[in-house]
Structures are given as structure tokens and as C-alpha cells.
Design an enzyme around this catalytic site. Structure first.
Site, PDB file in Angstrom:
ATOM      1  N   GLU A   1      26.826  39.088 -16.916  1.00 56.79           N
ATOM      2  CA  GLU A   1      27.399  38.324 -15.793  1.00 56.79           C
ATOM      3  C   GLU A   1      26.432  38.504 -14.631  1.00 56.79           C
ATOM      4  OE1 GLU A   1      30.117  36.538 -15.836  1.00 56.79           O
ATOM      5  OE2 GLU A   1      31.246  37.261 -17.556  1.00 56.79           O
TER       6      GLU A   1
ATOM      7  N   CYS B   1      28.965  36.965  -6.184  1.00 59.21           N
ATOM      8  CA  CYS B   1      28.105  36.244  -7.137  1.00 59.21           C
ATOM      9  C   CYS B   1      28.346  34.744  -7.137  1.00 59.21           C
ATOM     10  CB  CYS B   1      28.338  36.800  -8.533  1.00 59.21           C
ATOM     11  SG  CYS B   1      30.068  36.739  -9.019  1.00 59.21           S
TER      12      CYS B   1
HETATM   13  P1  NAD Z   1      21.726  45.181  -9.548  1.00 54.78           P
HETATM   14  O1  NAD Z   1      21.360  44.229 -10.635  1.00 54.78           O
HETATM   15  O2  NAD Z   1      20.673  45.646  -8.637  1.00 54.78           O
HETATM   16  O3  NAD Z   1      22.394  46.507 -10.183  1.00 54.78           O
HETATM   17  C1  NAD Z   1      23.501  46.441 -11.031  1.00 54.78           C
HETATM   18  C2  NAD Z   1      23.572  47.708 -11.867  1.00 54.78           C
HETATM   19  O4  NAD Z   1      22.460  47.763 -12.743  1.00 54.78           O
HETATM   20  C3  NAD Z   1      23.588  49.019 -11.090  1.00 54.78           C
HETATM   21  O5  NAD Z   1      24.555  49.876 -11.677  1.00 54.78           O
HETATM   22  C4  NAD Z   1      22.175  49.559 -11.313  1.00 54.78           C
HETATM   23  O6  NAD Z   1      22.109  50.963 -11.220  1.00 54.78           O
HETATM   24  C5  NAD Z   1      21.906  49.085 -12.726  1.00 54.78           C
HETATM   25  N1  NAD Z   1      20.485  48.951 -13.110  1.00 54.78           N
HETATM   26  C6  NAD Z   1      19.415  48.711 -12.314  1.00 54.78           C
HETATM   27  N2  NAD Z   1      18.295  48.617 -13.058  1.00 54.78           N
HETATM   28  C7  NAD Z   1      18.665  48.800 -14.360  1.00 54.78           C
HETATM   29  C8  NAD Z   1      17.964  48.798 -15.606  1.00 54.78           C
HETATM   30  N3  NAD Z   1      16.661  48.577 -15.669  1.00 54.78           N
HETATM   31  N4  NAD Z   1      18.675  48.982 -16.737  1.00 54.78           N
HETATM   32  C9  NAD Z   1      20.015  49.163 -16.699  1.00 54.78           C
HETATM   33  N5  NAD Z   1      20.730  49.198 -15.554  1.00 54.78           N
HETATM   34  C10 NAD Z   1      20.063  49.016 -14.392  1.00 54.78           C
HETATM   35  O7  NAD Z   1      22.928  44.476  -8.756  1.00 54.78           O
HETATM   36  P2  NAD Z   1      23.634  44.869  -7.388  1.00 54.78           P
HETATM   37  O8  NAD Z   1      22.659  44.731  -6.265  1.00 54.78           O
HETATM   38  O9  NAD Z   1      24.402  46.141  -7.546  1.00 54.78           O
HETATM   39  O10 NAD Z   1      24.723  43.671  -7.303  1.00 54.78           O
HETATM   40  C11 NAD Z   1      24.403  42.401  -6.875  1.00 54.78           C
HETATM   41  C12 NAD Z   1      24.135  41.435  -8.011  1.00 54.78           C
HETATM   42  O11 NAD Z   1      25.242  41.389  -8.922  1.00 54.78           O
HETATM   43  C13 NAD Z   1      23.989  39.993  -7.513  1.00 54.78           C
HETATM   44  O12 NAD Z   1      22.899  39.393  -8.162  1.00 54.78           O
HETATM   45  C14 NAD Z   1      25.297  39.346  -7.908  1.00 54.78           C
HETATM   46  O13 NAD Z   1      25.249  37.944  -8.043  1.00 54.78           O
HETATM   47  C15 NAD Z   1      25.600  40.038  -9.194  1.00 54.78           C
HETATM   48  N6  NAD Z   1      27.029  39.926  -9.537  1.00 54.78           N
HETATM   49  C16 NAD Z   1      27.413  39.077 -10.545  1.00 54.78           C
HETATM   50  C17 NAD Z   1      28.765  38.920 -10.848  1.00 54.78           C
HETATM   51  C18 NAD Z   1      29.232  37.993 -11.949  1.00 54.78           C
HETATM   52  O14 NAD Z   1      30.377  38.132 -12.387  1.00 54.78           O
HETATM   53  N7  NAD Z   1      28.422  37.062 -12.424  1.00 54.78           N
HETATM   54  C19 NAD Z   1      29.722  39.649 -10.131  1.00 54.78           C
HETATM   55  C20 NAD Z   1      29.295  40.503  -9.121  1.00 54.78           C
HETATM   56  C21 NAD Z   1      27.942  40.639  -8.830  1.00 54.78           C
END
Ligand code: NAD
Length: 489
Positions: free
Chosen positions: A258, A292
Site C-alpha cells: 500500500e 496517502c
Molecule cells: P516510509 O516508506 O519512509 O517508511 C515506512 C516503513 O518502512 C517504516 O517502518 C520504515 O522504517 C520502513 N522501511 C524503510 N526502509 C525500509 C527498507 N529498505 N526495507 C523495509 N522497511 C523499510 O514511509 P513513511 O514516511 O513512514 O510514510 C509515508 C508514506 O506512506 C507516504 O508515501 C504515504 O503515501 C504512504 N502511505 C500509504 C498508505 C496506503 O494505504 N496506500 C497509507 C499511509 C501511508
């Protein structure tokens, strides 16, 4: 910290860590607690516990109503702690109170309870009786049954913006279908995840079925590369989503992603202006733009655009910004200083690209603490520009004019993302025809049903993700179909 242990939850035990990380309230910059930080040994133990619980424990083989009964108890636990959890959403994620209570707690709880009922509707299916050719020239009358078996060990990795909602959504899908899980939240919102360990304990979840660890990129990498993990369910940015796809490739894990968005709100000239204006404002100011599916690209018919922009700019200037501990605050802070600097960078990009700044564009006056930023609106934006194409994840809306429905739909689709969207028009039939042409996972006509419906599938296409959450079909994504055939007569 809100009566939540600063320890990891592994195999139904609370584990100390030597590393700690201060968790900051983004509105005050005060440290609200010292969170445990898991190391690779903790992640390894959590995966091992989930693996053993799946392979040897009762969970995967329990009848669905038994699992539902345990998970209902987890939900009851959350209900009893609503006040604590909502307070934590406000302090950890910086959500305003009107968002934290109804939208970030009540709504996902309603979804979760519905999902548990949806899970009970999934039953083995018989395939039609068929005559099949045999090698000796005769024919066999046969049939088969398809059952849905859990995938195995699921790593659930979540972002910071809707922490309780997303942690709950991920776990409830995976657990009710018989999988075992390791949850890893964003390092900005660790306590929101540790409360799930307490709920698991209170509900009597068997050991190893749910493990909660913390950490950032290294922990996430371990959870997506370890061969004992069968599936990854991830919510976060498209950048990290694609990294996870690469990380998970060598061990061929099933992925459920997502991701981000840059959704379009189409305002036709026959739209109810007051409603369309409110939707447009919400589309870039809710949770300071950290959502998002927010509609941050506002496509407005050129005949009404000038007046629409004037009014929207006035509304943006009137948004009450501040510490969401105050219930009258409409817009809280960005999560960290780095996120605010990213927003500032995008404002400069918008100006360099020739957009007209009509509201906001700077840090609000009167705050010496907190990562606040003004509700910011650009007009005269080119849909191909970076500001219109890239996910800012901050309070910036862009207005783009259009002259025909076809042009509006083409622009809505001219995006690498495909998560949400909206259309405002008094001609609902025409809006529906247009909605059928927009390539996104969800779309709301005239505000849709107000909020997301509990059995409605949610998710994106293109760079917004793979797979859906909620509804019976989404539950099946956390299973594999297994077919057993036998003679029919
Ligand atoms: P992010 O992608 O920076 O981090 C999300 C998670 O991934 C964190 O727990 C982080 O520690 C982990 N992570 C980072 N690098 C990783 C790797 N290489 N391997 C595995 N895990 C890793 O996102 P964020 O800044 O916390 O949140 C914002 C983003 O989330 C926005 O792009 C937003 O659109 C998206 N989002 C999507 C939805 C949806 O339902 N589509 C809902 C909420 C947020």
C-alpha cells in the site's frame, strides 16, 4: 508512556533492549518516551517465534470462529483503552483530535470488527463435477474442493501517519486468516505498535503468533529478506515499496504493498461550490497533508477557477494551526524537521516551475517549537511539473485548470500514481461515467460515503501499490488457494 512497556514483544515475552531512541512529540519537540530499538538478534528471535508458532502452534489450524473470538478480545482491549491510544496518536503522530479519535481509532476499529465477520464468510468451495480423460481411453468422473490456507509468517511494516489504523489493518487481515506476524512500525511511532503486544497478551493469543519489534531500515531489510518469512505486507512510500520488492525477490515472498499517491480532485463547473471547496481544502490540509489518498491535485474547470481559487486560498489562510492537544486545532505539525524541510523545498520547486503561490508558503508565525507549516496553495500549476507529479506528503495543494471532462480525466490519469480521487458535479451520471475512466483504486463522487466503508476494498494501482485491504477478496490475499481433488462417483 501511556502505560505501554518500553520493551519488545517476542514469543509472548517482553524483551529489554540495550538501544533506546527518544520519541519526540512533533508539536512540542518534547521527548514523550524512550522507545526500545531492536537489534538483528531481536528480529531473528521474532521471526523464529512466528515460524515456530505457524509450523507447530495451534493458530493456523484453528477453526475461523475460534480465531475470531480471540481477535475480538484484542479489539475489546483496544476499546477499553481508547482514551490512552487516541492521546498517543495525538502526541506521537501529531494528528488533530478530530482526526485521531473518529478517523484514526473509531473507523479502523469498525473496519476490524467487520473484517472479522467477513472472514467467517470464507468457506471451502466445491468445483463442478467433471468428466476428465484418462490415459487408458476411459473417462473419470471427478470433483475437487478448494480451501484457503494461511500463507505463513507475515512481516508487517508500517509508516507513521496513521499508526494505529495501519497496524490494526495489517494484523487483523493476516491473523484472522491463520498467519503469524512480526510487526515493525515506523521509528517515529513505536509505542503505537507495542500496545498490540499488550492486546495480544490480554486476549490470550498463543505464543509467537504476534511479535512486535522496532527499528528502522536495517530491521525492515531483515524482515523482508529472511527466508523464514513467507509474505510482506507493507504500507509506506513507493520508494521503499520498490526497495522491498527487490529485497524480497531472492526468497520469492508474496507482497502486499500500500504505497503513496498524488490523487486528483476534479471540480466540474456544475459542482456544489461549498462542498467542493471544503473537499479541496481537506485534500491538502488533513493531518498536515500527511495522508496517502489525499487529493492534493485540484483540477478545476477554467470557467470557475478564478473565484474557486480565491475562496480556497482564503479558507487555507483561515486554517487553525497548532498543538493538537488543543481540540480546536485543525492542522497539527509535520512529523519531523526533515519533513518540513522537504515541504519547503517543494515550495521552492513550485515557484521555480512558474506556479503562483496564493496561500501559505512559509512557517507560521508564533511557534518557536514544533514542525508546523502553513496550509499552502499554488495556482497555475502545470500537471507535468514536479509539484503536480511528486508526492510531497505535506500541506501543499496545487490547482490546475481544465476546459473539458476529457481533459480533466486525461490529467487525472497523467500520474505515476493511482490511489484515490474525487469528482464534484451535480450531474452524478456524468461524474460516474468519468469515474469509470479514472485509473485509481478508489474514487469518491461528491464526497462518496463520507468515510471509507468497512467492506470496500482499499488500495492502489500503478506506483500506489499491489493488492487490497478490507473486504472478503482482500482477506484472500493473505491466503493461498489449495485444491484437493477426488473421484466424484
Ligand atoms: P516510509 O516508506 O519512509 O517508511 C515506512 C516503513 O518502512 C517504516 O517502518 C520504515 O522504517 C520502513 N522501511 C524503510 N526502509 C525500509 C527498507 N529498505 N526495507 C523495509 N522497511 C523499510 O514511509 P513513511 O514516511 O513512514 O510514510 C509515508 C508514506 O506512506 C507516504 O508515501 C504515504 O503515501 C504512504 N502511505 C500509504 C498508505 C496506503 O494505504 N496506500 C497509507 C499511509 C501511508
Amino acid at each position: 508512556m501511556n502505560n505501554i512497556p518500553a520493551k519488545l514483544f517476542i514469543d509472548n515475552r517482553w524483551c529489554d533492549t540495550t538501544d533506546r531512541d527518544p520519541v519526540v512529540n512533533p508539536a512540542t519537540e518534547e521527548v514523550i518516551g524512550e522507545a526500545p530499538v531492536g537489534n538483528s538478534g531481536h528480529i531473528d528471535e521474532a521471526i523464529a517465534a512466528a515460524r515456530t508458532a505457524f509450523d507447530k502452534g495451534p493458530w493456523a489450524n484453528m477453526a475461523a470462529p475460534e480465531r475470531v473470538a480471540v481477535l475480538e478480545k484484542m479489539l475489546d482491549y483496544f476499546t477499553a483503552r481508547r482514551e490512552d491510544i487516541v492521546d498517543l496518536i495525538v502526541r506521537e503522530a501529531g494528528a488533530s483530535q478530530m482526526l485521531a479519535g473518529p478517523m484514526q481509532f473509531d473507523l479502523p476499529m469498525k473496519h476490524a470488527r467487520t473484517l472479522l465477520q467477513d472472514a467467517l464468510k470464507i468457506e471451502p468451495k466445491m468445483t463442478p463435477i467433471e468428466l476428465t480423460p484418462a490415459m487408458d481411453g476411459t473417462r473419470t468422473l471427478g470433483t475437487s474442493v478448494t480451501t484457503y490456507i494461511p500463507r505463513g509468517v507475515v512481516s508487517a511494516i508500517t509508516p507513521y501517519n496513521y499508526p494505529f489504523f495501519l497496524n490494526l489493518g495489517k494484523l487483523i487481515h493476516a491473523l484472522v486468516m491463520g498467519n503469524t506476524c512480526v510487526l515493525k512500525p515506523s521509528p517515529f511511532t513505536p509505542f503505537q505498535a507495542l500496545v498490540f503486544g499488550q492486546a495480544a497478551e490480554a486476549a490470550g493469543l498463543p505464543a509467537g503468533v504476534l511479535n512486535v519489534v522496532t527499528g528502522d531500515i536495517k530491521a525492515g531489510e531483515q524482515l523482508t529478506t529472511d527466508k523464514r518469512v513467507d509474505m510482506v505486507t507493507f504500507t509506506g512510500s513507493d520508494k521503499v515499496g520498490s526497495a522491498i520488492m527487490a529485497q524480497a525477490a531472492p526468497t520469492l515472498k508474496k507482497l502486499h504493498l500500500e504505497l503513496g499517491g498524488k490523487s486528483a480532485l476534479i471540480v466540474r463547473k456544475d459542482a456544489n461550490q461549498a462542498e467542493a471547496l471544503m473537499a479541496a481544502l481537506m485534500g491538502f490540509t488533513i493531518h498536515c497533508g500527511q495522508g496517502c489518498a489525499l487529493t492534493t491535485r485540484i483540477l478545476v474547470h477554467n470557467d470557475i477557477r478564478r473565484e474557486f481559487v480565491e475562496q480556497l486560498a482564503a479558507m487555507a489562510n483561515g486554517v487553525k494551526i497548532g498543538n493538537p492537544a488543543d481540540p480546536s486545532v485543525q492542522m497539527g505539525p509535520l512529523i519531523r524537521e526533515q519533513a518540513r524541510q522537504r515541504v519547503e523545498n517543494y515550495v521552492q520547486i513550485g515557484l521555480d516551475e512558474g506556479g503562483t503561490l496564493v496561500a501559505g508558503g512559509k512557517r507560521p508565525d508564533g511557534f518557536d517549537k514544533g514542525f508546523f507549516y502553513q496550509a499552502t496553495l499554488f495556482d497555475n500549476v502545470d500537471n507535468r511539473s514536479r509539484l503536480a507529479q511528486e508526492e510531497v506528503f505535506g500541506p501543499i495543494g496545487v490547482v490546475i485548470g481544465f476546459d473539458s471532462d476529457e481533459e480533466a480525466v486525461a490529467m487525472a490519469n497523467d500520474s505515476e500514481y493511482g490511489l484515490g480521487g474525487g469528482i464534484y458535479s451535480s450531474d452524478v451520471g456524468r461524474a460516474y461515467e468519468m469515474a469509470l475512466q479514472v485509473r485509481t483504486g478508489t474514487l469518491a463522487i461528491n464526497g462518496g460515503s463520507g468515510t471509507m466503508l468497512s467492506s470496500a476494498p482499499f488500495g492502489g494501482i500503478k506506483r500506489s501499490g499491489i493488492g487490497r485491504e478490507y473486504g472478503v477478496e482482500s482477506l484472500l490475499e493473505f491466503t493461498d488457494a489449495r485444491n484437493i481433488s477426488f473421484h466424484g462417483g
